[in-house]
Design a protein around this motif. Structure first.
Motif, PDB file in Angstrom:
ATOM      1  N   GLY A  16       0.226  -1.068  -0.087  1.00  0.00           N
ATOM      2  CA  GLY A  16       0.100  -0.184   0.372  1.00  0.00           C
ATOM      3  C   GLY A  16       0.748   1.325  -0.015  1.00  0.00           C
ATOM      4  N   ILE A  17       2.121   1.090   1.133  1.00  0.00           N
ATOM      5  CA  ILE A  17       2.998   2.371   1.094  1.00  0.00           C
ATOM      6  C   ILE A  17       3.646   2.887  -0.882  1.00  0.00           C
ATOM      7  N   LEU A  18       3.887   1.726  -1.106  1.00  0.00           N
ATOM      8  CA  LEU A  18       4.304   1.425  -2.692  1.00  0.00           C
ATOM      9  C   LEU A  18       3.045   2.071  -3.236  1.00  0.00           C
ATOM     10  N   GLY A  19       1.949   1.715  -3.316  1.00  0.00           N
ATOM     11  CA  GLY A  19       1.287   2.193  -4.133  1.00  0.00           C
ATOM     12  C   GLY A  19       1.032   3.697  -4.027  1.00  0.00           C
ATOM     13  N   ILE A  20       0.851   4.235  -2.899  1.00  0.00           N
ATOM     14  CA  ILE A  20       0.847   5.466  -2.441  1.00  0.00           C
ATOM     15  C   ILE A  20       1.756   6.712  -3.148  1.00  0.00           C
ATOM     16  N   PHE A  21       3.286   5.803  -3.745  1.00  0.00           N
ATOM     17  CA  PHE A  21       3.914   6.312  -3.764  1.00  0.00           C
ATOM     18  C   PHE A  21       4.219   6.388  -5.509  1.00  0.00           C
ATOM     19  N   LEU A  22       3.885   5.294  -6.151  1.00  0.00           N
ATOM     20  CA  LEU A  22       3.395   4.715  -7.764  1.00  0.00           C
ATOM     21  C   LEU A  22       2.047   5.748  -8.130  1.00  0.00           C
ATOM     22  N   VAL A  23       0.936   6.062  -6.885  1.00  0.00           N
ATOM     23  CA  VAL A  23      -0.295   7.629  -7.325  1.00  0.00           C
ATOM     24  C   VAL A  23       0.411   8.444  -7.588  1.00  0.00           C
ATOM     25  N   MET A  24       1.407   9.307  -7.021  1.00  0.00           N
ATOM     26  CA  MET A  24       1.764  10.391  -6.608  1.00  0.00           C
ATOM     27  C   MET A  24       2.543  10.645  -7.811  1.00  0.00           C
ATOM     28  N   VAL A  25       3.132   9.389  -8.451  1.00  0.00           N
ATOM     29  CA  VAL A  25       4.050  10.009  -9.632  1.00  0.00           C
ATOM     30  C   VAL A  25       3.264   9.695 -10.727  1.00  0.00           C
ATOM     31  N   LEU A  26       2.646   8.662 -11.111  1.00  0.00           N
ATOM     32  CA  LEU A  26       1.677   8.467 -11.606  1.00  0.00           C
ATOM     33  C   LEU A  26       0.873   9.735 -12.188  1.00  0.00           C
ATOM     34  N   ALA A  27       0.072  10.468 -11.419  1.00  0.00           N
ATOM     35  CA  ALA A  27      -0.600  11.188 -11.083  1.00  0.00           C
ATOM     36  C   ALA A  27      -0.024  12.590 -11.759  1.00  0.00           C
ATOM     37  N   THR A  28       1.048  13.085 -11.597  1.00  0.00           N
ATOM     38  CA  THR A  28       2.276  14.110 -12.247  1.00  0.00           C
ATOM     39  C   THR A  28       2.549  14.398 -12.851  1.00  0.00           C
ATOM     40  N   ILE A  29       3.230  12.752 -14.107  1.00  0.00           N
ATOM     41  CA  ILE A  29       3.460  12.449 -15.387  1.00  0.00           C
ATOM     42  C   ILE A  29       2.380  12.502 -16.795  1.00  0.00           C
ATOM     43  N   SER A  30       1.058  12.972 -16.345  1.00  0.00           N
ATOM     44  CA  SER A  30       1.020  13.646 -16.948  1.00  0.00           C
ATOM     45  C   SER A  30       0.710  14.697 -17.760  1.00  0.00           C
TER      46      SER A  30
END
Length: 131
Positions: A16-30
C-alpha cells in the motif's frame, strides 16, 4: 522490510505504501512532462523520452538491485537505490521551468519566452515579475 515480514497485514501495508508513492508519480507525469515540449513534438517527445527511460532504468533496476545485494550482502540496497532515484528526481523537478498560466501552443518550449512576457508587462505565475 514490511513486505518481508511473514504476516499478511504487513505485506498489505508495505504494498500500500509503495502504491501511494506510485500514484503520486503517475498523477503528475501526465500533466508535467508534456508541458516540457513545444506543441509540434509534444506527444512524440514525451512518448519517446518516457518509454526509453522507463525501459532502460525501470527494466534494468531489478538486475542492478540483485547485483548490488549480491555485491554488498545488504538486502536493504533497493531502498537506497530508490532514495538515490528520488534525489535525482527532486533535482530534475527543481530545475523544471514553470509553465502554469503559459500557453502550450506554438513552436517554442513553454516558459522559454518568459523574459519577453515579463518585459511586456505580463504577470506570470511562479516568476518574479521584474524585467
Amino acid at each position: 522490510m514490511l513486505i518481508q515480514i511473514d504476516a499478511l497485514w504487513s505485506q498489505v501495508i508495505g504494498i500500500g505504501i509503495l502504491g501511494i508513492f506510485l500514484v503520486m508519480v503517475l498523477a503528475t507525469i501526465s500533466s508535467t512532462l508534456p508541458a516540457l515540449f513545444p506543441t509540434a513534438v509534444r506527444y512524440s517527445g514525451f512518448a519517446i523520452g518516457y518509454n526509453i527511460s522507463t525501459a532502460v532504468f525501470g527494466g534494468t533496476s531489478g538486475m542492478v538491485n540483485e547485483w548490488l545485494i549480491d555485491a554488498t550482502g545488504n538486502v536493504l540496497v533497493p531502498g537506497f537505490y530508490l532514495m538515490v532515484a528520488g534525489v535525482l528526481g527532486l533535482v530534475s523537478v527543481l530545475t523544471f521551468k514553470e509553465t502554469a498560466g503559459r500557453s502550450l501552443r506554438g513552436n517554442v518550449i513553454p516558459g522559454s519566452d518568459d523574459h519577453l512576457r515579463i518585459a511586456n508587462g505580463e504577470t506570470l505565475i511562479g516568476k518574479p515579475n521584474k524585467p
